[in-house]
Design a protein around this motif. Sequence first.
Motif, short mmCIF file in Angstrom:
data_model
loop_
_atom_site.label_atom_id
_atom_site.label_comp_id
_atom_site.label_asym_id
_atom_site.label_seq_id
_atom_site.Cartn_x
_atom_site.Cartn_y
_atom_site.Cartn_z
N LYS A 87 -1.52 4.20 -1.17
CA LYS A 87 -2.88 3.97 -0.67
C LYS A 87 -2.89 3.57 0.81
N VAL B 230 -8.11 -1.45 -2.15
CA VAL B 230 -7.48 -2.00 -0.94
C VAL B 230 -8.30 -3.15 -0.39
N ALA C 283 -12.18 -1.00 3.97
CA ALA C 283 -10.80 -1.39 4.28
C ALA C 283 -10.40 -1.02 5.71
N LEU D 16 0.82 -1.21 0.00
CA LEU D 16 0.00 0.00 0.00
C LEU D 16 0.85 1.26 0.00
#
Length: 119
Positions: free
Chosen positions: A37, A71, A92, A32
Amino acid sequence: MSTNLSLRSIMDANKLIRPNFSDWLHNLKIVLRQEKKLYVLDTKLPPEPAQDATNESWKYYQSHIDDNEQVVCLMLASMSPKLQRQHENINAREMFLHLQELFSAQSHVERFENTKALF
C-alpha cells in the motif's frame, strides 16, 4: 496475517511525536511496503468513475479508496493525539505531504547534527 500484526506493532511502539518524524516515516514505509500500500502516499486519489464506467474502473477506484482509508487509520493510530486531531479529516497522501512540510526542516537539522557528530 501474523506478519502484518508484527510489522504493525512497529508503529505502535514508535508513535509520531515531533522529534522522531524520520524514524516514524521509515517505519511507516516498511509497513506499507509489506502490505503493498506504499503507492497510496505517492498517488493522488483517482476521481470517481462515471456511473456508466466499466466494472474494472469501479474496482480500481474502490480498491484505492479502501487502501487509502486503511493507511489513514494506520497513520492516525501511530500519532500523538494532538497530531491526530490536526489530520483526521484528510486523505493519506495529503497527510503525508503536510507532515513532511511540518517536519522537513527539523529532519535536515537532525541529519546535520548526526553527520557533524560522526565527523
